[in-house]
Scaffold this active site. Structure first.
Site, PDB file in Angstrom:
ATOM      1  N   CYS A  64       0.866  -1.171   0.000  1.00  0.00           N
ATOM      2  CA  CYS A  64       0.000   0.000   0.000  1.00  0.00           C
ATOM      3  C   CYS A  64       0.903   1.222   0.000  1.00  0.00           C
ATOM      4  CB  CYS A  64      -0.908  -0.001   1.227  1.00  0.00           C
ATOM      5  SG  CYS A  64      -2.041   1.407   1.281  1.00  0.00           S
ATOM      6  N   GLU A  98      -3.724   0.719  -6.517  1.00  0.00           N
ATOM      7  CA  GLU A  98      -2.831  -0.375  -6.874  1.00  0.00           C
ATOM      8  C   GLU A  98      -2.720  -0.376  -8.390  1.00  0.00           C
ATOM      9  OE1 GLU A  98      -0.065  -2.076  -6.399  1.00  0.00           O
ATOM     10  OE2 GLU A  98      -0.982  -2.340  -4.414  1.00  0.00           O
TER      11      GLU A  98
END
Length: 230
Positions: free
Chosen positions: A2, A111
């Site tokens: 992340c 992402e």
């Protein structure tokens, strides 16, 4: 992993009335500024319980955990994420796991998929306006500064193997914190060990099934247009 998050709180923070996190997220943190492309080493909002007096705090931290023994506000290796499977073993993370745990409340994160030459970003959001991510924090003190000055709050986000909506996007995802374990996670009196991390990581699974994601254009600058579908 992340490595890019979205922080865009509305006035009531979007926290469900009566939800545990609303007890920490009282008003926006000092210095609040929305960001649709918040990166490691930038300030990131964290909620935690002060070990000294039990007060609930919601403020900005340096996004990359810096161990207290570091001579500067950075680490020799990336510390903006901590693997849930090994956090209890790593010297940089183990002390924080024991009693310095936090929640990183985000609006969403990104992402990427595709080959390196043509990476496609995906914006990912939770089932509620605020998505609680499990984190760790520490206080780092500038060498040579007075005892009551030079303190920096630093934090990292825990990750685990992907599940649910995240599986096609990346092999790692943040640890999403389920409501049933949030108070325990934020209680410094709760012993932080691998059993606690495992339980919290498992609480991610129902949330991972309820995420929504879509492709967006390459991230340039910082503004709400970054989360518009491609």
């Amino acid at each position: 992993m992340c490595g890019r998050v979205i922080v865009d709180y509305d006035e009531n923070l979007g926290v469900a009335e009566g939800g545990a996190l609303s007890e920490w997220m009282v008003g926006r943190p000092d210095g609040y500024a929305p960001s649709w492309d918040l990166k490691p080493t930038q300030p990131i909002p964290v909620a935690f319980t002060d070990r000294r007096d039990g007060s609930r705090r919601f403020e900005y931290a340096h996004w990359s955990l810096v161990p207290p023994w570091s001579k500067e506000l950075r680490s020799r290796f990336p510390t903006f994420n901590a693997r849930a499977e090994t956090a209890a073993e790593k010297p940089s993370f183990r002390p924080s796991l024991q009693s310095r745990r936090c929640v990183v409340p985000v609006s969403g994160f990104y992402e990427w998929t595709g080959p390196k030459s043509a990476r496609v970003p995906h914006a990912i959001f939770g089932p509620e306006p605020v998505l609680p991510l499990a984190g760790l924090y520490t206080w780092w003190h500038e060498p040579g500064a007075a005892d009551d000055a030079g303190w920096h709050l630093t934090a990292t986000i825990l990750t685990r193997s992907s599940a649910g909506v995240m599986e096609p996007l990346h092999d790692r995802m943040p640890v999403f914190l389920g409501e049933e374990l949030l108070r325990d996670w934020l209680d410094p009196q709760t012993l932080g060990d691998q059993l606690l991390v495992n339980a919290v990581a498992e609480s991610s699974l129902p949330i991972s099934e309820r995420l929504r994601e879509y492709a967006v254009r390459p991230l340039r600058g910082d503004g709400p247009e970054l989360i518009e579908p491609a």
